[in-house]
Design a protein around this motif. Structure first.
Motif, PDB file in Angstrom:
ATOM      1  N   GLY A 261     -68.754 -39.182 -61.901  1.00  0.00           N
ATOM      2  CA  GLY A 261     -67.781 -38.554 -61.023  1.00  0.00           C
ATOM      3  C   GLY A 261     -66.448 -39.397 -61.505  1.00  0.00           C
ATOM      4  O   GLY A 261     -65.065 -39.303 -60.543  1.00  0.00           O
ATOM      5  N   THR A 262     -66.379 -40.314 -62.615  1.00  0.00           N
ATOM      6  CA  THR A 262     -65.072 -41.498 -62.565  1.00  0.00           C
ATOM      7  C   THR A 262     -63.731 -39.760 -63.097  1.00  0.00           C
ATOM      8  O   THR A 262     -64.618 -39.398 -63.692  1.00  0.00           O
ATOM      9  N   MET A 263     -63.024 -40.874 -62.565  1.00  0.00           N
ATOM     10  CA  MET A 263     -61.585 -40.015 -62.635  1.00  0.00           C
ATOM     11  C   MET A 263     -61.529 -39.423 -64.784  1.00  0.00           C
ATOM     12  O   MET A 263     -61.474 -38.995 -65.214  1.00  0.00           O
ATOM     13  N   ALA A 264     -61.953 -41.173 -65.080  1.00  0.00           N
ATOM     14  CA  ALA A 264     -61.324 -40.877 -66.740  1.00  0.00           C
ATOM     15  C   ALA A 264     -62.440 -42.186 -67.681  1.00  0.00           C
ATOM     16  O   ALA A 264     -62.698 -43.203 -66.591  1.00  0.00           O
ATOM     17  N   VAL A 265     -62.715 -42.331 -68.933  1.00  0.00           N
ATOM     18  CA  VAL A 265     -63.022 -43.430 -69.424  1.00  0.00           C
ATOM     19  C   VAL A 265     -62.427 -43.459 -70.961  1.00  0.00           C
ATOM     20  O   VAL A 265     -61.692 -42.363 -71.249  1.00  0.00           O
ATOM     21  N   HIS A 266     -62.814 -44.442 -71.543  1.00  0.00           N
ATOM     22  CA  HIS A 266     -62.529 -44.574 -72.515  1.00  0.00           C
ATOM     23  C   HIS A 266     -63.701 -45.031 -73.923  1.00  0.00           C
ATOM     24  O   HIS A 266     -64.556 -45.826 -73.453  1.00  0.00           O
ATOM     25  N   VAL A 267     -64.277 -43.368 -74.625  1.00  0.00           N
ATOM     26  CA  VAL A 267     -65.174 -43.043 -75.283  1.00  0.00           C
ATOM     27  C   VAL A 267     -64.822 -44.259 -76.912  1.00  0.00           C
ATOM     28  O   VAL A 267     -63.905 -43.934 -77.271  1.00  0.00           O
ATOM     29  N   GLU A 268     -65.877 -45.480 -76.839  1.00  0.00           N
ATOM     30  CA  GLU A 268     -65.877 -46.099 -78.047  1.00  0.00           C
ATOM     31  C   GLU A 268     -66.554 -45.731 -79.377  1.00  0.00           C
ATOM     32  O   GLU A 268     -67.928 -46.292 -78.449  1.00  0.00           O
ATOM     33  N   TRP A 269     -66.556 -45.886 -80.437  1.00  0.00           N
ATOM     34  CA  TRP A 269     -67.028 -45.966 -80.988  1.00  0.00           C
ATOM     35  C   TRP A 269     -67.297 -46.950 -81.727  1.00  0.00           C
ATOM     36  O   TRP A 269     -66.806 -47.843 -82.607  1.00  0.00           O
TER      37      TRP A 269
END
Length: 321
Positions: A261-269
């Motif tokens: 339910g978090t607003m946004a994330v940074h998906v890091e590879w």
């Protein structure tokens, strides 16, 4: 130019790249925390927290029977694609020879390149907030109008709005100029005048904690010296704060995932082709450029900012005169 045969992943300089900036206070990864992925691209499975986790279920069951199945609808429309970001710089032999500590020029170069990558991420994050957060308002009475402006009441009123997302806001983010205006507001000072005899809340860090406490939030983030030079190269510099006159109220999951339910994330590879052992999402490679009489430094990282629950945010714009 670097080739695969002369590139070297430098763990020590990679460690330097993840240290906090010495001059800038970036908050993009505070607002949208990092979720690490072992794949460059992939699907995102998310749920509507308000619809799925706030529904009443029949939980009673008799001995010998099965418990009821909770069948929460999963949204699979989002995907992520971690784009590579990187910059190259050179440290000349003359520069290294003139330094008291031979390693210092390379360290400085890595810090410069990393800050430029962070600047780009900050700009992208603010643009993503503008594009995704639809609950917005611009106060008629600006918050640095200490006669008519009422920031605390206006922010507090939108906590109920965000609760409709299934999450209560627990954080705010803004530029230091906005926080400074609130810090000097008579209403803010009045709240703490009897309990803050040591002046704890008069520093920016203290004001962030104080405002968060006042609003019932857990986190207060403010960007400082995060400015973009919008002038073309060679022209007179024109600096503008990236967060400008925005104030973001939002829910941030400190242990983020796609279904929190978090607003946004940074998906890091962590790209295995660039050493695999990335630290904090960054990799630093070095190479020798004989024709330049220089050592080259490349700093890279891969990420994709994704909004998972834009309803868990409220954006105030143009809050200052």
């Amino acid at each position: 130019m670097p080739t695969s045969s002369n590139l070297y992943v430098d763990p020590a300089l990679t460690g330097v790249s993840v240290l906090p900036s010495k001059n800038n206070k970036f908050i993009a990864t505070d607002v949208a925390p990092v979720v690490t992925s072992q794949k460059e691209t992939g699907p995102i499975f998310r749920i509507d927290n308000a619809a799925g986790l706030l529904r009443k279920y029949d939980t009673k069951y008799a001995p010998g029977t099965e418990t009821k199945l909770v069948d929460i609808e999963v949204d699979q429309t989002l995907t992520y694609n971690c784009v590579g970001h990187g910059l190259t710089g050179y440290v000349t032999d003359r520069e290294r020879g003139a330094a008291d500590a031979p390693a210092r020029p390379a360290i400085n170069k890595v810090q410069q390149l990393t800050d430029l990558l962070r600047l780009e991420r900050e700009i992208a994050m603010v643009a993503a907030i503008d594009a995704n957060v639809t609950a917005t308002a611009s106060p008629a009475n600006k918050w640095n109008d200490y006669t008519l402006g009422d920031p605390i009441t206006e922010i507090d009123a939108q906590i109920t709005t965000i609760k409709g997302s299934g999450r209560k806001p627990n954080a705010f983010a803004c530029d230091e100029a906005v926080l400074r205006a609130i810090k000097h507001h008579p209403d803010f000072r009045d709240y703490f005048k009897h309990v803050d005899t040591a002046g704890t809340y008069q520093s920016l860090d203290g004001a962030a904690r104080g405002l968060a406490t006042l609003l019932g939030l857990n986190y207060g983030f403010y960007a400082d010296v995060t400015m973009q030079n919008t002038a073309d190269k060679g022209q007179t510099k024109s600096l503008a704060p990236i967060w400008s006159e925005r104030f973001l109220l939002f829910y941030m999951e400190p242990n983020p995932g796609f279904q929190t339910g978090t607003m946004a994330v940074h998906v890091e590879w962590n790209n295995p082709a660039e050493g695999g052992g990335l630290i904090g999402g960054y990799s630093v490679e070095t190479f020798r450029e004989a024709k330049r009489k220089s050592d080259g430094v490349i700093v890279t990282n891969y990420y994709d900012p994704k909004f998972l629950n834009a309803a868990a945010a409220y954006l105030f714009t143009g809050v200052l005169n």
